[in-house]
Design a protein around this motif. Structure first.
Motif, mmCIF file in Angstrom:
data_model
loop_
_atom_site.group_PDB
_atom_site.id
_atom_site.type_symbol
_atom_site.label_atom_id
_atom_site.label_comp_id
_atom_site.label_asym_id
_atom_site.label_seq_id
_atom_site.Cartn_x
_atom_site.Cartn_y
_atom_site.Cartn_z
ATOM 1 N N TRP A 112 0.834 -1.198 0.000
ATOM 2 C CA TRP A 112 0.000 0.000 0.000
ATOM 3 C C TRP A 112 0.874 1.255 0.000
ATOM 4 C CZ3 TRP A 112 0.243 3.464 4.117
ATOM 5 C CH2 TRP A 112 -0.650 4.533 4.054
ATOM 6 N N SER A 115 2.722 2.014 -3.263
ATOM 7 C CA SER A 115 1.884 2.385 -4.405
ATOM 8 C C SER A 115 1.099 3.656 -4.105
ATOM 9 C CB SER A 115 0.933 1.240 -4.745
ATOM 10 O OG SER A 115 0.085 1.005 -3.644
ATOM 11 N N ASN A 116 1.439 4.316 -2.995
ATOM 12 C CA ASN A 116 0.680 5.506 -2.599
ATOM 13 C C ASN A 116 1.409 6.779 -3.041
ATOM 14 O OD1 ASN A 116 -0.780 7.484 -1.328
ATOM 15 N ND2 ASN A 116 -1.001 6.351 0.586
ATOM 16 N N PRO A 117 0.788 7.543 -3.961
ATOM 17 C CA PRO A 117 1.461 8.765 -4.414
ATOM 18 C C PRO A 117 1.749 9.745 -3.278
ATOM 19 C CG PRO A 117 -0.800 8.640 -5.250
ATOM 20 C CD PRO A 117 -0.494 7.324 -4.628
ATOM 21 N N LEU A 118 0.915 9.721 -2.237
ATOM 22 C CA LEU A 118 1.141 10.643 -1.122
ATOM 23 C C LEU A 118 2.431 10.329 -0.378
ATOM 24 C CD1 LEU A 118 -2.394 11.198 0.437
ATOM 25 C CD2 LEU A 118 -0.964 12.829 -0.789
ATOM 26 N N ASP A 294 -2.439 17.220 7.169
ATOM 27 C CA ASP A 294 -2.451 17.192 5.706
ATOM 28 C C ASP A 294 -1.211 17.852 5.121
ATOM 29 O OD1 ASP A 294 -4.664 15.797 4.901
ATOM 30 O OD2 ASP A 294 -6.018 17.501 5.169
ATOM 31 N N VAL A 298 -2.650 20.911 -0.812
ATOM 32 C CA VAL A 298 -2.119 19.995 -1.828
ATOM 33 C C VAL A 298 -0.905 19.259 -1.255
ATOM 34 C CG1 VAL A 298 -3.001 21.132 -3.874
ATOM 35 C CG2 VAL A 298 -0.880 21.939 -2.875
ATOM 36 N N HIS A 299 -0.897 19.114 0.061
ATOM 37 C CA HIS A 299 0.168 18.404 0.775
ATOM 38 C C HIS A 299 1.524 19.010 0.450
ATOM 39 C CE1 HIS A 299 -2.936 15.508 1.701
ATOM 40 N NE2 HIS A 299 -3.213 15.445 0.421
ATOM 41 N N GLN A 310 -0.358 11.250 10.375
ATOM 42 C CA GLN A 310 -1.716 11.263 9.843
ATOM 43 C C GLN A 310 -2.298 9.854 9.801
ATOM 44 O OE1 GLN A 310 -2.257 12.623 5.725
ATOM 45 N NE2 GLN A 310 -4.156 13.571 6.381
ATOM 46 N N GLN A 311 -1.480 8.906 9.336
ATOM 47 C CA GLN A 311 -1.960 7.518 9.294
ATOM 48 C C GLN A 311 -2.280 7.017 10.697
ATOM 49 O OE1 GLN A 311 -2.900 5.848 6.764
ATOM 50 N NE2 GLN A 311 -2.242 7.473 5.401
ATOM 51 N N TYR A 315 -6.127 8.883 11.167
ATOM 52 C CA TYR A 315 -6.939 7.770 10.685
ATOM 53 C C TYR A 315 -6.901 6.579 11.641
ATOM 54 C CZ TYR A 315 -6.658 10.422 6.338
ATOM 55 O OH TYR A 315 -6.725 11.407 5.399
ATOM 56 N N GLN A 317 -4.834 4.308 11.837
ATOM 57 C CA GLN A 317 -4.367 3.102 11.141
ATOM 58 C C GLN A 317 -2.945 2.804 11.601
ATOM 59 O OE1 GLN A 317 -6.089 1.198 9.320
ATOM 60 N NE2 GLN A 317 -7.760 2.353 8.402
ATOM 61 N N LYS A 320 -0.530 0.777 9.189
ATOM 62 C CA LYS A 320 0.052 1.558 8.105
ATOM 63 C C LYS A 320 1.115 2.509 8.642
ATOM 64 C CE LYS A 320 -3.833 1.162 4.999
ATOM 65 N NZ LYS A 320 -5.166 1.617 4.655
ATOM 66 N N THR B 398 -13.486 11.066 7.984
ATOM 67 C CA THR B 398 -12.346 11.053 7.068
ATOM 68 C C THR B 398 -12.736 11.620 5.705
ATOM 69 O OG1 THR B 398 -11.500 9.093 8.171
ATOM 70 C CG2 THR B 398 -10.640 9.554 5.976
ATOM 71 N N GLN B 402 -11.318 15.103 3.911
ATOM 72 C CA GLN B 402 -10.567 15.115 2.653
ATOM 73 C C GLN B 402 -11.280 15.936 1.594
ATOM 74 O OE1 GLN B 402 -7.444 14.270 2.122
ATOM 75 N NE2 GLN B 402 -7.442 13.876 4.309
ATOM 76 N N THR B 405 -10.311 19.405 2.280
ATOM 77 C CA THR B 405 -8.947 19.649 1.809
ATOM 78 C C THR B 405 -8.923 19.859 0.303
ATOM 79 O OG1 THR B 405 -8.127 18.254 3.588
ATOM 80 C CG2 THR B 405 -6.611 18.725 1.802
ATOM 81 N N SER B 409 -7.792 23.170 -1.796
ATOM 82 C CA SER B 409 -6.784 23.218 -2.863
ATOM 83 C C SER B 409 -7.322 23.969 -4.070
ATOM 84 C CB SER B 409 -6.330 21.800 -3.244
ATOM 85 O OG SER B 409 -7.297 21.156 -4.029
ATOM 86 N N ASN B 413 -5.028 27.038 -3.902
ATOM 87 C CA ASN B 413 -3.903 26.642 -4.755
ATOM 88 C C ASN B 413 -4.265 26.616 -6.232
ATOM 89 O OD1 ASN B 413 -3.724 25.127 -1.996
ATOM 90 N ND2 ASN B 413 -1.627 25.470 -2.654
ATOM 91 N N VAL B 415 -6.086 24.751 -7.974
ATOM 92 C CA VAL B 415 -6.185 23.467 -8.642
ATOM 93 C C VAL B 415 -7.539 23.424 -9.338
ATOM 94 C CG1 VAL B 415 -6.235 20.966 -8.287
ATOM 95 C CG2 VAL B 415 -4.768 22.392 -6.864
ATOM 96 N N ASN B 430 -7.345 5.031 -1.699
ATOM 97 C CA ASN B 430 -6.120 4.553 -1.062
ATOM 98 C C ASN B 430 -6.302 4.387 0.441
ATOM 99 O OD1 ASN B 430 -3.431 3.871 -1.354
ATOM 100 N ND2 ASN B 430 -3.136 5.565 -2.771
ATOM 101 N N GLN B 431 -7.027 5.319 1.034
ATOM 102 C CA GLN B 431 -7.133 5.330 2.483
ATOM 103 C C GLN B 431 -8.194 4.372 2.997
ATOM 104 O OE1 GLN B 431 -4.781 7.100 4.077
ATOM 105 N NE2 GLN B 431 -5.483 5.804 5.732
#
Lengths: 351, 433
Positions: A112, A115-118, A294, A298-299, A310-311, A315, A317, A320, B398, B402, B405, B409, B413, B415, B430-431
């Protein structure tokens, strides 16, 4: 040794036991006097036994004492360092939401994560903020230390005052800087307005937010590093400077050809420490974002530390979060090894 | 040699202390929750934000009526921090207070996944209260087995609060009834925002944040992120997308003050007049008074949502963790706090609208001078009557976070809304898995 101990064991009787106790309580002064007149057999057995018991205790103590001395650290390390470390691996292999049961899922958390872009975003931000803060921080520290190394009035005052930002709490410093970088009535924007630069939305801009955080970090750690450099500079022989001065070297040349080479191990030490610190950057971005994990809409300033937080704590979790923690740990190990390798390579190439 | 012995002893003592410390680390200390020898019971109460009990003097009153009870109260400003700390205490089995508040966004998670951690209030003196609630309010706190884990403190009937002075300055109506007739849909609201923007005083935006606008638009829906069967439908629900698009447009057009909700800048915006209107659950009344201060008195008013639809945003519950050592006394306290009289007192003091049906008539005539004498009792009562019965799910919080958020953005920002929506989809997928 073995026959002595067996004899001592065989001679154990209420009589000898009491005599041993009495001589032991009498102190070590009795030792020589007992050799003048041969004591009764039973006492002699006790005497021999006493000496060997003491010798053995002494030997045991000589062997064990060092371990006892160092054990507090290792026990505490085992409880608060090693156990959490191992337990983190265990948790990272589970699906574990705080408050519910743990379920074994093998490497899914790592899949996970990778493969997570964040996660990659957080890695990149950690790197950019790290560079933005570490590089100016160390350069400034070097310059400051160099200046403070010269004789000047109230030098001690300046030296001591350099450490004050470091002594400030992260929370206090960050809250103050948050105000300075506020969009609507911030000090930074007020200064910029003198130069005709429009109000900057520091927190929401991508680079501006990172620069603001890097400034906070730099402000806090520059003095700390400067003191370390100063200590390193003190160990460089004054004769070298005098010789250089006689040869007509300017102060800048002295700095380049005397100070920097002499300071190399210190510089590498601070680079390693700062790199580790930058990898773990957490408090500043968290508070800069008003406690939001966050790291911006946009992080834009979500570091790996914030991502993990955050995880885990937003959350809940924990599985994770544990995976992130371990990957961070490995990254730090790799960075340190990388630094060390560079040092080795540099020293070897100089020989 | 004689030096070594004491040293060894010291080392040994150190080890013992070290071991003792680690062994004792997980022990709960009784002093925090214990009773004093004189028969006095100390009840600990942990809340978040403003519940109004302290503010309305209810704790003092209860202690005066029950001399054997001492109430120790604390409140965390941000609910998310409160919740994290509470979860840690529940998981470790110690440290939770005798009475803990639970936010409506969490109650489904609690009812579905934490049934073993909370006391079933039906078996206590507070159990009689359950029948006094609107069915949906208590249904959310009820487990599959029928245990009721929390009693409602308030609900969040939602209107729009606005600054009359800013509306006048922009040439817009400032009377709530007149405003209500002009606002028949959310599109009207956006259109009026454009009007406001063209004539507004400098530094004043139409509303506070895109996320706030989004929240109030979805608050009028009964199905938001989950359907009746508990399936996640947030990304296929047209109501969510509509609210998102509307809020994103407002953000793009510069109708928002771009202030993150519940941040210090947002707080100071109430007093400075950074925004003219704000989505206003009844509990926001007390929040506005607190942040805008005396200077704002008489400048505010409240009207219904566009088209007169009812919205519901927020509301909380009071619960007792099973680890509490004073469950009976805690239940008595909860029973008293959720009685109609006390809920009415809280509404009059800080604006949290009662969730006990018995209190609805008690607050019907309440007016508020701070809000230009608005009949807040009637306004919020009418909204509550037409508010939808919402379906909640365990990850509501959650998802809502999000989405806020993503909207932030868009507004700060720049976007593109579609791109932000796509990112949002990826993030949540993903979450939430």
């Amino acid at each position: 040794m073995s026959d002595v101990s067996s004899a001592a064991a065989a001679g154990a009787s209420p009589d000898t036991a009491s005599s041993t106790a009495s001589t032991a309580s009498g102190g070590s002064g009795e030792g020589p006097s007992s050799q003048d007149a041969p004591p009764p057999a039973s006492v002699r057995v006790g005497e021999r036994r006493r000496r060997t018991w003491r010798q053995r205790a002494f030997r045991f103590e000589a062997k064990a004492a060092p371990y006892a001395y160092v054990s507090p650290f290792f026990l505490i390390f085992a409880a608060f360092g090693l156990f959490p470390l191992v337990n983190t691996v265990w948790i990272s292999l589970h699906e574990y939401k705080l408050g519910s049961e743990m379920t074994w899922i093998g490497l899914d958390n790592f899949r996970w994560l990778f493969s997570n872009p964040l996660f990659y975003n957080a890695l990149w931000k950690t790197f950019t903020i790290g560079v933005l803060s570490t590089v100016p921080q160390l350069l400034l520290a070097l310059a400051l230390a160099h200046l403070l190394n010269y004789s000047m009035r109230v030098r001690t005052f300046f030296r001591v005052s350099m450490i004050t930002p470091y002594a400030t709490s992260v929370a206090a410093a960050t809250l103050v800087f948050s105000e300075l970088f506020a969009r609507d009535a911030g000090f930074a924007n007020w200064i910029l307005s003198w130069f005709g630069v429009g109000p900057v939305d520091w927190r929401n801009g991508n680079w501006t937010a990172q620069v603001a955080i890097a400034i906070i970090v730099t402000w806090r750690w520059t003095g700390y590093n400067a003191l370390i450099y100063l200590a390193g500079m003190q160990s460089i022989s004054q004769d070298l400077y005098e010789a250089a001065a006689i040869d007509g070297a300017s102060r800048w040349q002295q700095f380049r050809h005397v100070t920097l080479p002499g300071l190399r191990p210190t510089i590498l030490f601070t680079i390693v420490v700062s790199t580790i610190g930058a990898t773990q950057l957490f408090g500043e971005p968290l508070l800069f974002g008003n406690g939001s994990a966050d790291g911006g809409a946009v992080h834009q300033y979500q570091t790996i530390g914030l991502f993990m937080y955050q995880q885990g704590w937003q959350y809940l979790q924990l599985g994770k979060a544990a995976a992130v923690a371990w990957v961070t740990f490995l990254i730090i190990v790799v960075l340190v090894l990388f630094n060390t390798a560079i040092v080795r390579w540099r020293t070897r190439s100089e020989r | 040699m004689h030096l070594r012995r004491p040293a060894t002893a010291v080392a040994a003592a150190t080890i013992c202390v070290a071991l003792g410390l680690t062994a004792c680390g997980s022990d709960s200390d009784d002093s925090a929750t214990g009773s004093t020898p004189g028969g006095k019971t100390t009840l600990t109460v942990s809340l978040f934000g403003t519940f109004g009990y302290k503010e309305a003097g209810l704790f003092d009153k209860y202690q005066a009526d029950h001399p054997e009870i001492t109430i120790k109260y604390d409140s965390t400003e941000q609910e998310k921090n409160y919740w994290t700390a509470l979860q840690t205490k529940l998981a470790s089995g110690s440290g939770a207070s005798d009475v803990q508040a639970i936010e409506v966004g969490r109650i489904t998670d609690v009812a579905q996944n934490q049934g073993d951690k909370w006391l079933d209030l039906k078996g206590t003196s507070a159990g009689a209260q359950v029948a006094s609630y609107p069915a949906w309010k208590e249904a959310a706190a009820t487990t599959k087995d029928g245990a009721v884990l929390g009693l409602g403190t308030d609900i969040g009937p939602t209107g729009i609060c606005y600054r009359t002075d800013l509306m006048k300055a922009a040439g817009l109506p400032s009377d709530p009834a007149e405003l209500a007739t002009k606002l028949t849909s959310w599109d009207d609201y956006i259109a009026m925002g454009e009007q406001f923007k063209s004539k507004a005083p400098k530094g004043a935006a139409w509303t506070d944040a895109a996320g706030g606008l989004y929240n109030v638009v979805v608050s009028t829906e009964s199905k938001i992120y989950y359907d009746e069967s508990g399936q996640l439908i947030w990304n296929t629900n047209p109501a969510v997308k509509h609210a998102y698009d509307l809020a994103a447009k407002a953000g793009q057009d510069g109708l928002t003050a771009k202030l993150g909700q519940f941040t210090p800048e947002w707080d100071s915006g109430f007093g400075k007049g950074s925004f003219a209107t704000i989505a206003c659950p009844s509990w926001m009344i007390g929040y506005i008074k607190g942040k805008a201060g005396d200077a704002g008195s008489g400048k505010w008013n409240v009207t219904t949502l566009p088209g007169g639809v009812g919205g519901n945003w927020g509301g909380a519950y009071l619960s007792i963790p099973k680890q509490s050592k004073h469950q009976k006394q805690a239940a008595d306290l909860i029973k008293w706090l959720t009685d109609p009289e006390q809920q009415a007192t809280v509404f009059n003091k800080v604006g949290n609208f009662p969730s006990n049906k018995g209190a609805f008539t008690l607050v019907a005539d309440t007016k508020d001078d701070y809000f230009s004498g608005a009949a807040i009792g009637k306004v919020f009562g009418d909204i509550a009557a037409s508010a939808p019965t919402q379906i909640h799910g365990k990850d509501d919080g959650t998802i809502q976070n999000q989405i806020s958020t993503a909207l932030q953005s868009v507004e700060t920002n720049h976007v593109a809304p579609d791109k932000a929506w796509a990112t949002l989809n990826d993030t949540l997928k993903n979450q939430l898995g």
